[in-house]
Scaffold this motif. Structure first.
Motif, PDB file in Angstrom:
ATOM      1  N   SER A 117     -24.529  81.022  -1.990  1.00 29.48           N
ATOM      2  CA  SER A 117     -25.776  81.788  -1.902  1.00 29.48           C
ATOM      3  C   SER A 117     -26.909  80.792  -1.732  1.00 29.48           C
ATOM      4  O   SER A 117     -26.745  79.593  -1.968  1.00 29.48           O
ATOM      5  CB  SER A 117     -25.999  82.644  -3.156  1.00 29.48           C
ATOM      6  OG  SER A 117     -26.134  81.818  -4.305  1.00 29.48           O
ATOM      7  N   THR A 118     -28.052  81.293  -1.299  1.00 30.41           N
ATOM      8  CA  THR A 118     -29.216  80.427  -1.175  1.00 30.41           C
ATOM      9  C   THR A 118     -29.836  80.196  -2.544  1.00 30.41           C
ATOM     10  O   THR A 118     -29.639  80.986  -3.479  1.00 30.41           O
ATOM     11  CB  THR A 118     -30.257  81.046  -0.232  1.00 30.41           C
ATOM     12  OG1 THR A 118     -30.615  82.353  -0.737  1.00 30.41           O
ATOM     13  CG2 THR A 118     -29.694  81.178   1.176  1.00 30.41           C
ATOM     14  N   CYS A 119     -30.575  79.107  -2.665  1.00 29.43           N
ATOM     15  CA  CYS A 119     -31.193  78.786  -3.954  1.00 29.43           C
ATOM     16  C   CYS A 119     -32.433  77.930  -3.695  1.00 29.43           C
ATOM     17  O   CYS A 119     -32.766  77.622  -2.553  1.00 29.43           O
ATOM     18  CB  CYS A 119     -30.209  78.037  -4.855  1.00 29.43           C
ATOM     19  SG  CYS A 119     -29.584  76.480  -4.150  1.00 29.43           S
ATOM     20  N   THR A 140     -35.568  78.627  -4.172  1.00 36.31           N
ATOM     21  CA  THR A 140     -36.809  79.361  -3.880  1.00 36.31           C
ATOM     22  C   THR A 140     -37.053  80.440  -4.928  1.00 36.31           C
ATOM     23  O   THR A 140     -37.474  81.541  -4.618  1.00 36.31           O
ATOM     24  CB  THR A 140     -36.734  80.001  -2.478  1.00 36.31           C
ATOM     25  OG1 THR A 140     -35.572  80.837  -2.399  1.00 36.31           O
ATOM     26  CG2 THR A 140     -36.659  78.932  -1.403  1.00 36.31           C
ATOM     27  N   GLY A 141     -36.735  80.120  -6.144  1.00 29.88           N
ATOM     28  CA  GLY A 141     -36.887  81.086  -7.213  1.00 29.88           C
ATOM     29  C   GLY A 141     -35.656  81.924  -7.452  1.00 29.88           C
ATOM     30  O   GLY A 141     -35.621  82.741  -8.374  1.00 29.88           O
ATOM     31  N   GLU A 142     -34.623  81.730  -6.622  1.00 33.61           N
ATOM     32  CA  GLU A 142     -33.386  82.488  -6.771  1.00 33.61           C
ATOM     33  C   GLU A 142     -32.455  81.787  -7.756  1.00 33.61           C
ATOM     34  O   GLU A 142     -32.331  80.558  -7.740  1.00 33.61           O
ATOM     35  CB  GLU A 142     -32.708  82.634  -5.404  1.00 33.61           C
ATOM     36  CG  GLU A 142     -33.557  83.404  -4.404  1.00 33.61           C
ATOM     37  CD  GLU A 142     -33.012  83.294  -2.987  1.00 33.61           C
ATOM     38  OE1 GLU A 142     -32.470  84.293  -2.498  1.00 33.61           O
ATOM     39  OE2 GLU A 142     -33.133  82.217  -2.407  1.00 33.61           O
ATOM     40  N   ALA A 143     -31.807  82.558  -8.595  1.00 33.27           N
ATOM     41  CA  ALA A 143     -30.944  81.998  -9.627  1.00 33.27           C
ATOM     42  C   ALA A 143     -29.712  81.352  -8.998  1.00 33.27           C
ATOM     43  O   ALA A 143     -29.230  81.765  -7.943  1.00 33.27           O
ATOM     44  CB  ALA A 143     -30.526  83.096 -10.609  1.00 33.27           C
ATOM     45  N   CYS A 144     -29.207  80.306  -9.635  1.00 34.62           N
ATOM     46  CA  CYS A 144     -27.993  79.622  -9.178  1.00 34.62           C
ATOM     47  C   CYS A 144     -27.143  79.312 -10.403  1.00 34.62           C
ATOM     48  O   CYS A 144     -27.547  78.539 -11.270  1.00 34.62           O
ATOM     49  CB  CYS A 144     -28.351  78.340  -8.434  1.00 34.62           C
ATOM     50  SG  CYS A 144     -26.907  77.348  -7.950  1.00 34.62           S
ATOM     51  N   CYS A 146     -27.378  73.728  -7.236  1.00 37.31           N
ATOM     52  CA  CYS A 146     -28.229  73.908  -6.067  1.00 37.31           C
ATOM     53  C   CYS A 146     -28.266  72.595  -5.287  1.00 37.31           C
ATOM     54  O   CYS A 146     -28.751  71.579  -5.784  1.00 37.31           O
ATOM     55  CB  CYS A 146     -29.632  74.325  -6.495  1.00 37.31           C
ATOM     56  SG  CYS A 146     -30.666  74.952  -5.139  1.00 37.31           S
ATOM     57  N   CYS A 167     -26.372  77.146  -3.060  1.00 37.70           N
ATOM     58  CA  CYS A 167     -25.818  77.202  -4.415  1.00 37.70           C
ATOM     59  C   CYS A 167     -24.301  77.069  -4.307  1.00 37.70           C
ATOM     60  O   CYS A 167     -23.603  77.997  -3.897  1.00 37.70           O
ATOM     61  CB  CYS A 167     -26.203  78.512  -5.092  1.00 37.70           C
ATOM     62  SG  CYS A 167     -25.807  78.549  -6.859  1.00 37.70           S
TER      63      CYS A 167
END
Length: 296
Positions: free
Chosen positions: A31-33, A35-39, A43, A52
């Motif tokens: 998943s992307t991480c 940018t404020g997105e949980a990992c 990351c 991630c």
């Protein structure tokens, strides 16, 4: 069966919100991480952005049969050289900034940021800067600028310290740049000769010389096959060029890429056979690794 982070996309569906990254062997649930997105893994900075990835302690935690290893810097399951390198930094033992320098001034960045901002000094100590261009200055004080504009390499000059610039002159008028156009312009001046170098499509590094202050240019020669280059013109009339061969496939390091050096003693008309100056099997990154020449 839903896959977990780091699993193969071919045999497992990636569980929501995981996505399949097909560029990696067998696919990769990630998943992307950043940018404020949980990992819930690690990351990792990569050529495709921040990813991630599955955390690991050793290669046994990864899909080693498919070429994955536990990256020693990121501690994540990845194929070698996929992640961006973590640059090591020595502890600072000196003052953080030399007080002889003034405060930093912000220079606006627009357009092709790969080139950045170039600067030259005038006789009275002023600084001429230009974004997305390469600059050089001759003995008379004329400032020369080369830049890529809409797939064309253009040369302009200024005699008033960069306040105004001449009408652009297309330097790449030899029809050797292909559909992609020319790229990576360089400029250097030595013994009253203005040299413009650029990536001439798949042909290599084209060198053209002007003996009349940038009004006309010779046909020139292909100096090297690589186009990630630097050049220095010296007072004895020689033009020294160094370039890296390879492609973005070795973005963060490949032993198949080499750095070559050549020199011209006749104003860029011909060049000596290139010699390899990099080490054998040295892993050279295509990104962030433009070779640089220094002449004493």
């Amino acid at each position: 069966m839903l896959g977990h982070r780091g699993d193969s996309c071919r045999s497992n569906a990636c569980a929501d919100p995981l996505i399949c990254s097909p560029k990696l062997p067998g696919g990769y649930c990630a998943s992307t991480c950043g940018t404020g997105e949980a990992c819930d893994g690690t990351c990792v900075d990569s050529r495709d952005g921040e990813l991630c990835a599955k955390s690991c302690a050793s290669d046994r935690d990864c899909r080693s049969d498919e070429g994955y290893v536990c990256d020693p810097q990121w501690h994540a399951c990845l194929v070698p050289n996929f992640a961006a390198p973590v640059v090591k930094q020595c502890p600072t033992k000196t003052p953080p900034r030399d007080t002889a320098f003034g405060d930093a001034a912000l220079v606006a960045m627009t357009g092709d940021r790969r080139i950045g901002t170039s600067a030259v000094l005038t006789d009275d100590g002023d600084v001429v800067t230009r974004t997305d261009a390469r600059l050089a200055r001759d003995r008379k004080g004329t400032v020369f600028s080369v830049m890529r504009s809409s797939r064309v390499i253009e040369l302009t000059t200024s005699t008033d310290r960069g306040a105004t610039w001449s009408t652009p002159l297309a330097v790449d008028d030899l029809d050797d740049c292909g559909e992609r156009g020319c790229d990576r312009p360089l400029i250097t001046i030595g013994k009253e000769i203005v040299y413009v170098l650029y990536a001439a499509g798949d042909n290599g590094l084209r060198v053209r010389a002007s003996h009349d202050g940038g009004k006309t240019f010779t046909t020139g020669a292909i100096a090297l096959g690589g186009t990630n280059a630097s050049a220095v013109a010296t007072g004895d009339g020689k033009l020294h060029v160094v370039a890296m061969t390879g492609s973005a496939l070795g973005a963060y390091g490949s032993a198949q890429q080499v750095i070559q050096y050549t020199v011209s003693s006749d104003g860029g008309a011909t060049f000596s056979p290139p010699i390899v100056v990099s080490g054998r099997d040295e892993k050279l990154p295509y990104f962030f690794a433009t070779p640089v020449l220094a002449v004493d």
